[in-house]
Design a protein around this motif. Structure first.
Motif, short mmCIF file in Angstrom:
data_model
loop_
_atom_site.label_atom_id
_atom_site.label_comp_id
_atom_site.label_asym_id
_atom_site.label_seq_id
_atom_site.Cartn_x
_atom_site.Cartn_y
_atom_site.Cartn_z
N GLU A 121 0.80 -1.22 0.00
CA GLU A 121 0.00 0.00 0.00
C GLU A 121 0.84 1.28 0.00
OE1 GLU A 121 -3.31 0.36 0.04
OE2 GLU A 121 -4.05 -1.65 0.40
N LEU A 122 2.10 1.19 0.41
CA LEU A 122 3.07 2.29 0.42
C LEU A 122 2.88 3.26 1.57
CD1 LEU A 122 3.17 3.04 -3.42
CD2 LEU A 122 4.60 1.46 -2.11
N GLY A 123 1.68 3.48 2.00
CA GLY A 123 1.41 4.36 3.13
C GLY A 123 -0.05 4.34 3.47
N LEU A 124 -0.36 4.27 4.76
CA LEU A 124 -1.75 4.20 5.21
C LEU A 124 -1.92 4.97 6.52
CD1 LEU A 124 -1.62 0.46 4.71
CD2 LEU A 124 -3.67 1.57 3.89
N GLN A 125 -3.08 5.58 6.66
CA GLN A 125 -3.54 6.14 7.93
C GLN A 125 -4.87 5.49 8.28
OE1 GLN A 125 -4.29 10.21 6.87
NE2 GLN A 125 -2.36 10.97 7.73
N ALA A 126 -5.10 5.25 9.56
CA ALA A 126 -6.41 4.81 10.03
C ALA A 126 -6.69 5.47 11.37
CB ALA A 126 -6.49 3.29 10.16
N ALA A 127 -7.92 5.91 11.55
CA ALA A 127 -8.31 6.55 12.81
C ALA A 127 -9.71 6.11 13.18
CB ALA A 127 -8.25 8.07 12.68
N VAL A 128 -9.94 5.96 14.47
CA VAL A 128 -11.24 5.56 14.99
C VAL A 128 -11.58 6.39 16.21
CG1 VAL A 128 -12.65 3.67 15.91
CG2 VAL A 128 -10.85 3.17 14.22
N TYR A 129 -12.78 6.94 16.21
CA TYR A 129 -13.35 7.56 17.41
C TYR A 129 -14.46 6.66 17.91
CZ TYR A 129 -10.86 11.96 17.01
OH TYR A 129 -9.87 12.92 16.99
N HIS A 130 -14.57 6.52 19.23
CA HIS A 130 -15.65 5.75 19.84
C HIS A 130 -16.27 6.59 20.94
CE1 HIS A 130 -17.17 2.21 22.42
NE2 HIS A 130 -18.02 2.41 21.44
N ARG A 131 -17.52 6.97 20.70
CA ARG A 131 -18.26 7.83 21.62
C ARG A 131 -17.44 9.05 22.02
NH1 ARG A 131 -22.71 5.09 22.07
NH2 ARG A 131 -22.75 2.82 22.24
N GLY A 132 -16.84 9.67 21.00
CA GLY A 132 -16.13 10.93 21.19
C GLY A 132 -14.68 10.82 21.58
N GLU A 133 -14.19 9.61 21.78
CA GLU A 133 -12.80 9.41 22.20
C GLU A 133 -11.99 8.81 21.05
OE1 GLU A 133 -10.17 6.80 25.44
OE2 GLU A 133 -12.37 6.74 25.48
N LEU A 134 -10.81 9.37 20.81
CA LEU A 134 -9.91 8.82 19.80
C LEU A 134 -9.30 7.54 20.35
CD1 LEU A 134 -8.44 9.19 17.04
CD2 LEU A 134 -6.66 10.43 18.30
N VAL A 135 -9.64 6.40 19.74
CA VAL A 135 -9.16 5.11 20.26
C VAL A 135 -8.16 4.44 19.32
CG1 VAL A 135 -11.20 4.71 21.68
CG2 VAL A 135 -11.15 3.86 19.32
N VAL A 136 -8.10 4.89 18.09
CA VAL A 136 -7.10 4.39 17.14
C VAL A 136 -6.56 5.57 16.35
CG1 VAL A 136 -6.63 2.97 15.10
CG2 VAL A 136 -8.14 2.11 16.90
N ASP A 137 -5.26 5.70 16.31
CA ASP A 137 -4.59 6.69 15.46
C ASP A 137 -3.32 6.01 14.97
OD1 ASP A 137 -3.70 8.91 14.14
OD2 ASP A 137 -3.36 10.13 15.93
N ALA A 159 -17.50 11.87 13.90
CA ALA A 159 -17.77 11.65 15.33
C ALA A 159 -18.55 12.81 15.93
CB ALA A 159 -16.46 11.44 16.08
N ALA A 160 -18.21 14.03 15.53
CA ALA A 160 -18.90 15.20 16.07
C ALA A 160 -20.27 15.42 15.43
CB ALA A 160 -18.04 16.45 15.88
N LEU A 161 -20.50 14.79 14.29
CA LEU A 161 -21.83 14.84 13.68
C LEU A 161 -22.81 13.96 14.44
CD1 LEU A 161 -23.62 15.85 11.30
CD2 LEU A 161 -22.86 13.82 10.03
N ILE A 162 -22.34 12.79 14.91
CA ILE A 162 -23.25 11.85 15.57
C ILE A 162 -23.24 11.96 17.08
CG2 ILE A 162 -23.10 10.22 13.66
CD1 ILE A 162 -21.29 8.47 15.47
N GLY A 163 -22.30 12.72 17.64
CA GLY A 163 -22.22 12.82 19.10
C GLY A 163 -21.32 13.96 19.52
N GLU A 164 -20.89 13.93 20.75
CA GLU A 164 -20.06 15.00 21.31
C GLU A 164 -18.60 14.58 21.30
OE1 GLU A 164 -19.50 16.93 25.67
OE2 GLU A 164 -21.54 17.03 24.85
#
Length: 356
Positions: free
Chosen positions: A19-35, A251-256
């Motif tokens: 893939e040469l380069g990838l970013q992935a990010a996850v918010y769960h109920r407003g908290e960044l849990v994967v970066d 994340a901010a569209l669906i919650g705080e």
């Protein structure tokens, strides 16, 4: 959530050679849990992400409705009188957001340089005859969607959609992570996209599929998407962003998030629930649209994931959110290939299995 961070990071490390380069990010109920990142990039690296950026345009429109600046069902011509031409006097923002406005096609002679001139595009759309009575049918408005939304926003606010997006994003700390037009002094942050060897057939197939609505040479290709003039121009059907930035916007569209909500809690269901289900007139597939976002995760149908919604990008990037679990996800990649979204599906499924 440390385990999920480790799982995602581990899989990105395995994928990065191809893939040469990838970013992935996850918010769960407003908290960044994967970066997580892999390759010669950081979490702050910007990526041209094609239609993944349409979610930002839709979100601007939905925020302005929630603030009372726009209305879903008011005629567009109330704000943009020229738009009433050729039977479009009853067309509304809701029709645009559900890709049922009947204006999926650019002018046949549109060039890449024309994409950097919003006034030229919107003048054509205002004068155009719709393919059908707005609201009666739908097809994906691949390039025209963003220009329609941006001109509606400009007419209502007197400001460019880029400026309104920045105002919305600043309280979230992502004003420099989600762009329609990259500032000149931020170009050094943009990853250079690379196309897969042997992808010509795939790009030719995509160009053929969209030939009725997108003139030759405008199908996103790395050569165009890496051009500074394209990156710095406001092309609101596309986006340049980080995985973390687009995930946080969802994340901010669906919650705080960090004390910020983009819309009132009771507006979320209308924005993210089914607004139109119809066959896509051009593609032939059944489609279910919320207000600006298809329902279902990438790789999962609306029936399989009815509380998820989001926008993929042609090169393999994606952003989506799930209202039931409070999850928001973003993925970007250096390898630009419309046939290779497997990594976005795989990592998204890993996140969904763990959190949704």
């Amino acid at each position: 959530m440390t385990n999920l961070q480790d799982q995602v990071q581990g899989r990105l490390d395995e994928l990065v050679e191809a893939e040469l380069g990838l970013q992935a990010a996850v918010y769960h109920r407003g908290e960044l849990v994967v970066d997580a990142v892999a390759g010669d990039i950081t979490s702050d690296t910007l990526f041209y992400a094609a239609s993944t950026g349409k979610a930002a345009a839709a979100t601007v429109a939905n925020v302005l409705v929630d603030r009372g600046v726009l209305e879903y069902d008011a005629p567009i011509a109330d704000l943009w009188p020229e738009f009433a031409a050729n039977g479009k006097q009853k067309a509304t923002l809701r029709h645009v957001l559900t890709h049922s406005a009947g204006l999926p096609a650019l002018a046949p002679d549109t060039t890449a340089d024309d994409l950097t001139d919003p006034a030229k595009i919107t003048s054509y759309l205002a004068a155009a005859e719709p393919w059908w009575e707005p609201g009666t049918k739908m097809t994906y408005h691949a390039m025209t969607f963003g220009y329609l939304v941006s001109e509606i926003v400009r007419r209502a606010t007197g400001r460019r959609i880029s400026d309104v997006l920045r105002e919305i994003a600043e309280p979230l700390g992502i004003a420099d992570e989600v762009y329609f037009a990259v500032p000149q002094d931020q170009l050094h942050r943009v990853a250079t996209l690379v196309e897969s060897e042997g992808a010509e057939d795939t790009f030719a197939m995509v160009a053929g599929l969209f030939a009725k609505v997108t003139p030759p040479g405008l199908t996103p290709r790395a050569a165009r998407c890496n051009r500074p003039d394209q990156l710095t121009a406001e092309i609101p059907s596309e986006g340049v962003l980080t995985a973390r930035g687009i995930a946080k916007l969802y994340a901010a569209l669906i919650g705080e998030v960090d004390g910020v909500r983009l819309v009132r809690p009771d507006a979320v269901a209308e924005i993210t629930g089914p607004a139109l289900t119809a066959p896509d007139e051009l593609m032939g597939n059944p489609a279910t649209w919320a207000l600006g976002y298809p329902i279902g995760r990438l790789g999962s149908s609306a029936e399989e994931s009815p509380t998820s919604f989001g926008m993929p990008g042609m090169g393999g990037s994606v952003g989506w959110a799930d209202t039931r679990s409070g999850v928001a996800f973003g993925l970007t990649r250096v390898l630009f290939d419309p046939a290779q979204s497997a990594s976005a599906v795989e990592i998204g499924n890993l996140v969904a299995k763990t959190l949704c």
